[in-house]
Design a protein around this motif. Structure first.
Motif, short mmCIF file in Angstrom:
data_model
loop_
_atom_site.label_atom_id
_atom_site.label_comp_id
_atom_site.label_asym_id
_atom_site.label_seq_id
_atom_site.Cartn_x
_atom_site.Cartn_y
_atom_site.Cartn_z
N PRO A 1 68.51 -33.14 23.00
CA PRO A 1 68.46 -32.81 24.47
C PRO A 1 67.51 -31.54 24.59
N PRO A 2 66.53 -31.65 25.64
CA PRO A 2 65.75 -30.37 26.04
C PRO A 2 66.48 -29.06 25.75
N ARG B 1 65.04 -29.61 36.24
CA ARG B 1 66.52 -30.04 35.71
C ARG B 1 66.59 -31.68 36.57
N ASP B 2 67.35 -32.42 35.70
CA ASP B 2 67.49 -33.70 36.18
C ASP B 2 68.41 -33.94 37.13
N ARG C 1 65.68 -30.33 32.02
CA ARG C 1 64.38 -31.36 31.77
C ARG C 1 63.17 -30.85 31.16
N ALA C 2 62.54 -29.75 31.52
CA ALA C 2 61.43 -29.33 31.36
C ALA C 2 61.46 -27.66 31.39
N ASP D 1 59.46 -30.52 27.54
CA ASP D 1 59.18 -31.67 28.48
C ASP D 1 59.67 -32.93 28.14
N GLY D 2 61.04 -33.10 28.43
CA GLY D 2 61.74 -34.16 28.26
C GLY D 2 62.00 -34.42 26.47
N PRO D 3 61.59 -35.40 25.95
CA PRO D 3 61.65 -35.48 24.32
C PRO D 3 60.32 -34.87 23.79
#
Length: 271
Positions: A82-83, A108-109, A115-116, A143-145
């Motif tokens: 996870p980020p 954030r999600d 998230r980034a 940035d995410g994955p």
């Protein structure tokens, strides 16, 4: 009568004058010839070097504050964690910066999970500037994955890749290291957003480069710095030759924005 004839012969224009080697004059004259011969070689080398530079102009060699050639490089990794976890394991690369400062502009999600985020890779001190507390070695972006890291030299690229692999292990899969020179960045057509950033970065880098140049020992100045050379007539003459060469570069350069501001350098040296 004989004495008068002797005096007349000595004064005759066609008569060879006596040697003064006994007084050392011949040795001094020979030394002058040797010095003239040595200067002749230097003048010829300087002439051909300037001629080559006029016909084949070269931009100044750009280096970062580590002394490494400037090679903008982007490293790309795929993340298998996870980020937020990647951030926790990489954040110490920003030295003592706290989470509040590092995450101020983070994304954030919907569940509130990181998230980034984007932050600087820092190192304490600076090799060229003793007054600097820290040096920015690069920029890290999660940035995410995806993990993207931007640096400006091949050596820094190797260093940060080692750091990522040590901290993330199998959770970071290296994909590519993309390099693009400053000249290529300026030659290609950038996006409207990227152009000002590239220009601003280049202006700042060149300003630092020419500031350091003032205190760099240069072969063309007999290994004096420009500041030292500007204090003597011979040094100023060599500086004038360098400035003439810079002017030739600027007139024939395909990217004049890389040329030094000779007027500014003169002012800084009191010339």
């Amino acid at each position: 009568m004989g004495a008068a004839a002797s005096t007349s012969a000595a004064a005759s224009p066609g008569t060879r004058r006596p040697s003064c080697s006994a007084s050392g004059c011949g040795e001094r004259r020979g030394g002058s010839y040797r010095r003239c011969y040595e200067w002749n070689i230097e003048l010829r080398e300087t002439y051909f070097a300037i001629r080559d530079d006029i016909h084949h102009p070269r931009p100044p060699k750009l280096c970062n504050t580590d002394g490494d050639p400037l090679v903008p490089t982007t490293l790309r990794f795929d993340l298998r964690c996870p980020p937020g976890e990647a951030f926790e394991r990489l954040k110490s690369l920003a030295l003592d910066m706290g989470d509040g400062e590092l995450l101020a502009d983070a994304e954030r999600d919907a569940a509130g999970q990181l998230r980034a985020v984007r932050f600087s890779w820092l190192e304490r001190g600076n090799r060229q500037h003793e007054s600097w507390e820290n040096t920015v070695l690069g920029t890290i972006a999660i940035d995410g994955p995806r993990l993207t890291i931007e640096v400006n030299s091949a050596r820094r690229s190797r260093r940060i890749r080692t750091q990522v692999e040590e901290r993330l292990g199998e959770d970071a899969v290296f994909r590519a290291a993309l390099t693009e020179s400053i000249e290529e960045q300026l030659a290609r057509t950038p996006s409207p957003e990227a152009l000002p950033e590239v220009q601003e970065a280049l202006r700042g880098f060149l300003a630092r480069h020419w500031e350091n140049w003032l205190d760099s020992k240069l072969p063309a100045l007999r290994f004096e710095t420009p500041r030292q050379a500007a204090k003597t007539p011979a040094g100023r003459e060599r500086l004038e030759a360098l400035f003439a060469e810079f002017a030739c570069h600027a007139r024939h350069a395909t990217q004049p924005e890389l040329a030094p501001d000779v007027a500014e350098l003169r002012a800084r040296l009191g010339m």
